[in-house]
Design a protein around this motif. Structure first.
Motif, PDB file in Angstrom:
ATOM      1  N   ARG A  23       0.823  -1.214   0.000  1.00  0.00           N
ATOM      2  CA  ARG A  23       0.000   0.000   0.000  1.00  0.00           C
ATOM      3  C   ARG A  23       0.859   1.268   0.000  1.00  0.00           C
ATOM      4  NH1 ARG A  23      -2.636   0.931   4.389  1.00  0.00           N
ATOM      5  NH2 ARG A  23      -2.152  -0.846   5.708  1.00  0.00           N
ATOM      6  N   LYS A  24       2.202   1.078  -0.007  1.00  0.00           N
ATOM      7  CA  LYS A  24       3.144   2.207   0.056  1.00  0.00           C
ATOM      8  C   LYS A  24       2.802   3.113   1.245  1.00  0.00           C
ATOM      9  CE  LYS A  24       3.943   2.131  -4.953  1.00  0.00           C
ATOM     10  NZ  LYS A  24       5.156   1.317  -4.844  1.00  0.00           N
ATOM     11  N   ASP A  25       2.542   2.469   2.361  1.00  0.00           N
ATOM     12  CA  ASP A  25       2.115   3.149   3.582  1.00  0.00           C
ATOM     13  C   ASP A  25       3.342   3.676   4.333  1.00  0.00           C
ATOM     14  OD1 ASP A  25       0.954   4.017   5.902  1.00  0.00           O
ATOM     15  OD2 ASP A  25       0.330   2.026   6.593  1.00  0.00           O
ATOM     16  N   GLU A  26       3.782   4.865   3.976  1.00  0.00           N
ATOM     17  CA  GLU A  26       4.977   5.431   4.585  1.00  0.00           C
ATOM     18  C   GLU A  26       4.810   5.632   6.093  1.00  0.00           C
ATOM     19  OE1 GLU A  26       6.637   8.846   2.725  1.00  0.00           O
ATOM     20  OE2 GLU A  26       6.635   7.971   0.708  1.00  0.00           O
ATOM     21  N   ALA A  27       3.624   6.000   6.518  1.00  0.00           N
ATOM     22  CA  ALA A  27       3.393   6.242   7.938  1.00  0.00           C
ATOM     23  C   ALA A  27       3.308   4.947   8.736  1.00  0.00           C
ATOM     24  CB  ALA A  27       2.112   7.056   8.123  1.00  0.00           C
TER      25      ALA A  27
ATOM     26  N   PHE B 140       4.590   1.677   7.642  1.00  0.00           N
ATOM     27  CA  PHE B 140       5.547   0.598   7.410  1.00  0.00           C
ATOM     28  C   PHE B 140       6.562   0.477   8.547  1.00  0.00           C
ATOM     29  CE2 PHE B 140       9.473  -1.272   5.830  1.00  0.00           C
ATOM     30  CZ  PHE B 140       8.999  -2.445   5.265  1.00  0.00           C
ATOM     31  N   SER B 141       7.216   1.562   8.912  1.00  0.00           N
ATOM     32  CA  SER B 141       8.252   1.469   9.944  1.00  0.00           C
ATOM     33  C   SER B 141       7.699   1.053  11.305  1.00  0.00           C
ATOM     34  CB  SER B 141       9.024   2.790  10.042  1.00  0.00           C
ATOM     35  OG  SER B 141       9.863   2.946   8.898  1.00  0.00           O
ATOM     36  N   PRO B 142       6.535   1.577  11.749  1.00  0.00           N
ATOM     37  CA  PRO B 142       5.957   1.065  12.992  1.00  0.00           C
ATOM     38  C   PRO B 142       5.656  -0.431  12.924  1.00  0.00           C
ATOM     39  CG  PRO B 142       4.989   3.179  12.478  1.00  0.00           C
ATOM     40  CD  PRO B 142       5.822   2.795  11.284  1.00  0.00           C
ATOM     41  N   ALA B 143       5.172  -0.904  11.775  1.00  0.00           N
ATOM     42  CA  ALA B 143       4.897  -2.334  11.624  1.00  0.00           C
ATOM     43  C   ALA B 143       6.200  -3.140  11.649  1.00  0.00           C
ATOM     44  CB  ALA B 143       4.138  -2.596  10.329  1.00  0.00           C
ATOM     45  N   LEU B 144       7.259  -2.587  11.070  1.00  0.00           N
ATOM     46  CA  LEU B 144       8.564  -3.245  11.090  1.00  0.00           C
ATOM     47  C   LEU B 144       9.101  -3.313  12.515  1.00  0.00           C
ATOM     48  CD1 LEU B 144      11.025  -4.468   9.674  1.00  0.00           C
ATOM     49  CD2 LEU B 144      11.822  -2.139   9.190  1.00  0.00           C
ATOM     50  N   SER B 145       8.987  -2.208  13.241  1.00  0.00           N
ATOM     51  CA  SER B 145       9.422  -2.177  14.638  1.00  0.00           C
ATOM     52  C   SER B 145       8.660  -3.206  15.467  1.00  0.00           C
ATOM     53  CB  SER B 145       9.218  -0.774  15.218  1.00  0.00           C
ATOM     54  OG  SER B 145       9.622  -0.722  16.571  1.00  0.00           O
TER      55      SER B 145
ATOM     56  N   PHE C 103      13.319  -0.559   1.067  1.00  0.00           N
ATOM     57  CA  PHE C 103      14.516   0.260   0.828  1.00  0.00           C
ATOM     58  C   PHE C 103      14.726   0.478  -0.668  1.00  0.00           C
ATOM     59  CE2 PHE C 103      19.059   0.779   0.039  1.00  0.00           C
ATOM     60  CZ  PHE C 103      19.414   1.769   0.974  1.00  0.00           C
ATOM     61  N   ASP C 104      14.613  -0.591  -1.442  1.00  0.00           N
ATOM     62  CA  ASP C 104      14.808  -0.484  -2.887  1.00  0.00           C
ATOM     63  C   ASP C 104      13.685   0.316  -3.543  1.00  0.00           C
ATOM     64  OD1 ASP C 104      17.014  -2.038  -2.447  1.00  0.00           O
ATOM     65  OD2 ASP C 104      16.216  -3.845  -3.385  1.00  0.00           O
ATOM     66  N   GLY C 105      12.501   0.269  -2.940  1.00  0.00           N
ATOM     67  CA  GLY C 105      11.367   1.009  -3.474  1.00  0.00           C
ATOM     68  C   GLY C 105      11.256   2.420  -2.927  1.00  0.00           C
ATOM     69  N   GLU C 106      12.290   2.842  -2.205  1.00  0.00           N
ATOM     70  CA  GLU C 106      12.363   4.196  -1.645  1.00  0.00           C
ATOM     71  C   GLU C 106      11.221   4.485  -0.667  1.00  0.00           C
ATOM     72  OE1 GLU C 106      12.799   6.961  -4.881  1.00  0.00           O
ATOM     73  OE2 GLU C 106      14.820   6.234  -5.375  1.00  0.00           O
ATOM     74  N   LEU C 107      10.768   3.440   0.005  1.00  0.00           N
ATOM     75  CA  LEU C 107       9.835   3.606   1.106  1.00  0.00           C
ATOM     76  C   LEU C 107      10.684   3.756   2.368  1.00  0.00           C
ATOM     77  CD1 LEU C 107       6.682   3.437   1.566  1.00  0.00           C
ATOM     78  CD2 LEU C 107       7.091   1.081   2.319  1.00  0.00           C
ATOM     79  N   PRO C 108      10.503   4.817   3.145  1.00  0.00           N
ATOM     80  CA  PRO C 108      11.375   5.044   4.297  1.00  0.00           C
ATOM     81  C   PRO C 108      11.416   3.852   5.253  1.00  0.00           C
ATOM     82  CG  PRO C 108      10.004   6.966   3.888  1.00  0.00           C
ATOM     83  CD  PRO C 108       9.494   5.882   2.984  1.00  0.00           C
ATOM     84  N   VAL C 109      12.625   3.429   5.613  1.00  0.00           N
ATOM     85  CA  VAL C 109      12.822   2.372   6.610  1.00  0.00           C
ATOM     86  C   VAL C 109      13.448   3.046   7.818  1.00  0.00           C
ATOM     87  CG1 VAL C 109      13.923   0.167   7.139  1.00  0.00           C
ATOM     88  CG2 VAL C 109      13.127   0.634   4.798  1.00  0.00           C
ATOM     89  N   GLU C 110      12.608   3.405   8.775  1.00  0.00           N
ATOM     90  CA  GLU C 110      13.057   4.213   9.910  1.00  0.00           C
ATOM     91  C   GLU C 110      13.236   3.360  11.154  1.00  0.00           C
ATOM     92  OE1 GLU C 110       9.918   7.120   9.787  1.00  0.00           O
ATOM     93  OE2 GLU C 110      11.089   8.445   8.493  1.00  0.00           O
ATOM     94  N   VAL C 111      13.875   2.205  10.959  1.00  0.00           N
ATOM     95  CA  VAL C 111      14.190   1.291  12.044  1.00  0.00           C
ATOM     96  C   VAL C 111      15.608   0.792  11.824  1.00  0.00           C
ATOM     97  CG1 VAL C 111      13.574  -0.831  13.270  1.00  0.00           C
ATOM     98  CG2 VAL C 111      11.780   0.533  12.173  1.00  0.00           C
TER      99      VAL C 111
END
Length: 287
Positions: A212-216, A218-223, A259-267
């Motif tokens: 969904r290209k959910d920038e807001a 993705f990183s919380p879900a990754l964390s 990362f490759d798709g330029e979606l911020p990975v803030e973890v």
């Protein structure tokens, strides 16, 4: 703001170094034996996964070329497992451990199933091996079915979702929805609940934020996925010292896609080795 997630403490020092070296040497021997017979390729793949995790214990940022080589070997063996089990009576040319090898095909093998397919696919993503990703995604789903009672049904919907995404087939939303619904603890009955909640479900949840290209989100879900990974691997002392917990393979692969798709990975975390995530070693040698 980047979230820092510390890895739980794992055995380190000279013993861990020796163990990693010993695994690498043992793996090299197993790889050499495959040219005589590929019958044990599934156990060789398991050894390669162990070798990668052992390297990540002592090199949590994947800053050394040996760790990248361990990732590449595991990726190559994962792909080769499915290449040699698709049919029998012929040969396939595969690159493993920096060398092209001719392996005899052995036909169907029970371990060439959906569980090992996921591991092989994650490794291909991490190593940015798009051709191998495509080859894995072209394997018919029915060829990956294990004997009844080994896996919950959701895993086949999950594999189908990933194949559909990569090959750009129709029905992605419906297939992802089915995977999410069938992996719910009240539906899945075979996988232990702590395994399901700690390791199996989080990558599916993370994937829905990615597609969904959910920038807001993705990183919380990754964390959250890494927190659940840590909770699983620290439940008791036996798990706490298990090198399988050194990296979060599925979340790492999805972070690589982001990362490759330029979606911020803030973890940032040792569960996500920095130089694997950022493809720092890509092109170091033929893969």
């Amino acid at each position: 703001m980047t979230v820092q997630m510390a890895r739980h403490e794992l055995p380190a020092g000279e013993d861990a170094e020796r163990f990693a070296e010993s695994l690498s040497e043992h793996l090299a021997g197993e790889i050499g034996d495959l040219e005589e017979s590929a019958d044990l390729i599934d156990s060789t793949f398991i050894t390669a996964l162990m070798a990668l995790r052992a390297r990540c214990v002592i090199d949590p940022r994947a800053a050394k070329v040996e760790t990248w080589e361990a990732a590449v070997n595991a990726m190559q063996l994962g792909a080769a497992l499915f290449a040699v089990t698709g049919e029998s009576g012929g040969t396939v040319e595969v690159r493993i451990d920096r060398k092209m090898r001719t392996l005899r095909t052995i036909g169907p093998l029970s371990s060439a199933d959906a569980g090992n397919w996921l591991a092989a696919f994650w490794l291909a993503v991490i190593c940015r091996e798009q051709q191998r990703m495509t080859e894995l995604c072209e394997i018919p789903l029915e060829h990956l079915r294990a004997p009844e009672g080994q896996y919950d049904e959701y895993i086949y919907h999950w594999v189908d979702t990933l194949q559909t995404y990569w090959l750009r087939r129709p029905g992605l939303v419906e297939k992802l929805t089915a995977a999410l619904q069938l992996s719910h603890p009240e539906v899945a009955q075979i996988a232990p609940q702590d395994l399901l909640q700690g390791l199996l479900y989080p990558p599916i949840n993370l994937f829905q934020h990615f597609v969904r290209k959910d920038e807001a989100g993705f990183s919380p879900a990754l964390s959250e996925a890494l927190k659940l990974h840590q909770t699983y691997w620290t439940l008791n002392e036996e798990r706490r010292t298990d090198i399988d917990g050194s990296i979060a393979l599925g979340p790492l692969a999805l972070a690589c896609l982001a990362f490759d798709g330029e979606l911020p990975v803030e973890v940032e975390s040792e569960y996500l080795p920095k130089h694997l995530l950022q493809r720092s070693w890509l092109g170091e040698f033929p893969t």
